[in-house]
Design a protein around this motif. Structure first.
Motif, PDB file in Angstrom:
ATOM      1  N   GLU A 164      13.280   9.611 -16.004  1.00  0.00           N
ATOM      2  CA  GLU A 164      12.849   9.206 -14.677  1.00  0.00           C
ATOM      3  C   GLU A 164      12.219  10.385 -13.940  1.00  0.00           C
ATOM      4  N   THR A 165      11.145  10.096 -13.206  1.00  0.00           N
ATOM      5  CA  THR A 165      10.496  11.164 -12.431  1.00  0.00           C
ATOM      6  C   THR A 165      11.430  11.610 -11.315  1.00  0.00           C
ATOM      7  N   GLY A 166      11.392  12.877 -11.022  1.00  0.00           N
ATOM      8  CA  GLY A 166      12.219  13.446  -9.964  1.00  0.00           C
ATOM      9  C   GLY A 166      13.600  13.864 -10.416  1.00  0.00           C
ATOM     10  N   ASN A 167      14.001  13.495 -11.620  1.00  0.00           N
ATOM     11  CA  ASN A 167      15.320  13.874 -12.123  1.00  0.00           C
ATOM     12  C   ASN A 167      15.242  15.181 -12.902  1.00  0.00           C
ATOM     13  N   VAL A 168      16.389  15.831 -13.015  1.00  0.00           N
ATOM     14  CA  VAL A 168      16.510  17.068 -13.777  1.00  0.00           C
ATOM     15  C   VAL A 168      17.394  16.777 -14.978  1.00  0.00           C
ATOM     16  N   TYR A 169      16.919  17.166 -16.151  1.00  0.00           N
ATOM     17  CA  TYR A 169      17.647  16.944 -17.396  1.00  0.00           C
ATOM     18  C   TYR A 169      17.956  18.294 -18.032  1.00  0.00           C
ATOM     19  N   VAL A 170      19.073  18.349 -18.761  1.00  0.00           N
ATOM     20  CA  VAL A 170      19.530  19.605 -19.366  1.00  0.00           C
ATOM     21  C   VAL A 170      19.710  19.398 -20.862  1.00  0.00           C
ATOM     22  N   ALA A 191       0.816  -1.202   0.000  1.00  0.00           N
ATOM     23  CA  ALA A 191       0.000   0.000   0.000  1.00  0.00           C
ATOM     24  C   ALA A 191       0.857   1.262   0.000  1.00  0.00           C
ATOM     25  N   LEU A 192       2.022   1.210   0.611  1.00  0.00           N
ATOM     26  CA  LEU A 192       2.872   2.398   0.693  1.00  0.00           C
ATOM     27  C   LEU A 192       3.667   2.632  -0.591  1.00  0.00           C
ATOM     28  N   ALA A 193       3.936   1.598  -1.346  1.00  0.00           N
ATOM     29  CA  ALA A 193       4.772   1.724  -2.541  1.00  0.00           C
ATOM     30  C   ALA A 193       3.918   1.738  -3.799  1.00  0.00           C
ATOM     31  N   SER A 194       3.016   2.698  -3.913  1.00  0.00           N
ATOM     32  CA  SER A 194       2.183   2.775  -5.110  1.00  0.00           C
ATOM     33  C   SER A 194       2.916   3.580  -6.181  1.00  0.00           C
ATOM     34  N   PRO A 195       3.227   2.971  -7.345  1.00  0.00           N
ATOM     35  CA  PRO A 195       3.978   3.679  -8.381  1.00  0.00           C
ATOM     36  C   PRO A 195       3.185   4.764  -9.066  1.00  0.00           C
ATOM     37  N   ALA A 196       1.870   4.670  -9.092  1.00  0.00           N
ATOM     38  CA  ALA A 196       1.056   5.665  -9.787  1.00  0.00           C
ATOM     39  C   ALA A 196       0.541   6.714  -8.810  1.00  0.00           C
ATOM     40  N   SER A 197       1.399   7.149  -7.923  1.00  0.00           N
ATOM     41  CA  SER A 197       1.000   8.131  -6.919  1.00  0.00           C
ATOM     42  C   SER A 197       0.819   9.502  -7.562  1.00  0.00           C
ATOM     43  N   LYS A 198      -0.158  10.239  -7.088  1.00  0.00           N
ATOM     44  CA  LYS A 198      -0.402  11.582  -7.621  1.00  0.00           C
ATOM     45  C   LYS A 198       0.636  12.576  -7.116  1.00  0.00           C
ATOM     46  N   HIS A 199       1.357  12.208  -6.077  1.00  0.00           N
ATOM     47  CA  HIS A 199       2.327  13.123  -5.482  1.00  0.00           C
ATOM     48  C   HIS A 199       3.739  12.863  -5.984  1.00  0.00           C
ATOM     49  N   SER A 200       3.885  12.200  -7.129  1.00  0.00           N
ATOM     50  CA  SER A 200       5.215  11.932  -7.660  1.00  0.00           C
ATOM     51  C   SER A 200       5.861  13.232  -8.126  1.00  0.00           C
ATOM     52  N   LYS A 201       7.161  13.268  -8.029  1.00  0.00           N
ATOM     53  CA  LYS A 201       7.894  14.469  -8.419  1.00  0.00           C
ATOM     54  C   LYS A 201       7.903  14.584  -9.935  1.00  0.00           C
ATOM     55  N   PRO A 202       7.866  15.797 -10.452  1.00  0.00           N
ATOM     56  CA  PRO A 202       7.847  15.964 -11.910  1.00  0.00           C
ATOM     57  C   PRO A 202       9.232  15.766 -12.523  1.00  0.00           C
ATOM     58  N   ILE A 203       9.240  15.541 -13.823  1.00  0.00           N
ATOM     59  CA  ILE A 203      10.478  15.514 -14.600  1.00  0.00           C
ATOM     60  C   ILE A 203      10.757  16.961 -14.985  1.00  0.00           C
ATOM     61  N   LYS A 204      11.945  17.448 -14.694  1.00  0.00           N
ATOM     62  CA  LYS A 204      12.280  18.840 -15.003  1.00  0.00           C
ATOM     63  C   LYS A 204      13.310  18.871 -16.124  1.00  0.00           C
ATOM     64  N   GLN A 225       4.633  15.876 -15.728  1.00  0.00           N
ATOM     65  CA  GLN A 225       4.165  14.906 -14.746  1.00  0.00           C
ATOM     66  C   GLN A 225       4.063  13.508 -15.345  1.00  0.00           C
ATOM     67  N   GLN A 226       3.772  13.409 -16.628  1.00  0.00           N
ATOM     68  CA  GLN A 226       3.568  12.112 -17.263  1.00  0.00           C
ATOM     69  C   GLN A 226       4.906  11.525 -17.711  1.00  0.00           C
ATOM     70  N   PRO A 227       4.965  10.183 -17.887  1.00  0.00           N
ATOM     71  CA  PRO A 227       6.198   9.558 -18.391  1.00  0.00           C
ATOM     72  C   PRO A 227       6.545  10.116 -19.771  1.00  0.00           C
ATOM     73  N   LEU A 228       7.828  10.179 -20.051  1.00  0.00           N
ATOM     74  CA  LEU A 228       8.286  10.851 -21.255  1.00  0.00           C
ATOM     75  C   LEU A 228       9.540  10.158 -21.759  1.00  0.00           C
ATOM     76  N   LYS A 229       9.707  10.114 -23.076  1.00  0.00           N
ATOM     77  CA  LYS A 229      10.930   9.580 -23.674  1.00  0.00           C
ATOM     78  C   LYS A 229      11.793  10.758 -24.147  1.00  0.00           C
ATOM     79  N   ALA A 230      13.084  10.534 -24.184  1.00  0.00           N
ATOM     80  CA  ALA A 230      14.009  11.582 -24.609  1.00  0.00           C
ATOM     81  C   ALA A 230      13.740  12.008 -26.047  1.00  0.00           C
TER      82      ALA A 230
END
Length: 167
Positions: A72-78, A8-21, A33-38
């Protein structure tokens, strides 16, 4: 019972996931917020490549992401221009990254209700934040300090020239 709590604690589709920046070449920060490919981002700006900010190290080559890699969610890309794909990361590259992150932090603090100190009056020149090279270990070596001292400009001595009369 223990399995239920861990599932219950490890839900991958959580609404509070960090965005991809994504930090663009102009310093603009986009959040997804949604999954994304390079490849999707590379199609928007075809003359650039994407790098994970965690892989950036001064004096190391850029490690560009493949087009089929998932971001990956929560990561920062340049994003960097394609002509730099084989080059080495410089301190100026990292400085641009830090300035973009600093401006984004100020914007989010102002929007999030955090009290931001008012700017000083325009009459006075605001003190610009200075980067210190002492914190970076590559720049604190004695060899680098010696090179830096030799590169500093020296003021020439302006002495009058005494001329001897020709006899």
């Amino acid at each position: 019972m223990g399995n239920y709590v861990s599932c219950a604690l490890a839900s991958p589709a959580s609404k509070h996931s960090k965005p991809i920046k994504i930090i663009s070449q102009t310093g603009e920060i986009k959040e997804f917020q949604q999954p994304l490919k390079a490849a999707e981002l590379m199609l928007e700006s075809p003359n650039s490549f994407l790098v994970n900010s965690r892989s950036l190290q001064i004096r190391r080559r850029f490690s560009a992401l493949n087009a089929d890699e998932d971001l990956e969610t929560g990561n920062v890309y340049v994003m960097f221009p394609m002509k730099r794909v084989r080059s080495v990361v410089t301190a100026a590259d990292m400085g641009v990254l830090f300035l973009a992150a600093n401006s984004a932090a100020r914007r989010s603090a102002a929007a999030g209700g955090v009290k931001v100190l008012p700017e000083p009056p325009r009459e006075e020149a605001p003190a610009a934040p200075r980067l210190s090279l002492e914190d970076v270990e590559e720049f604190s070596t004695p060899e680098f300090k010696h090179r830096l001292s030799m590169c500093r400009s020296k003021k020439p001595l302006l002495e009058t020239i005494v001329e001897e009369p020709i006899c």
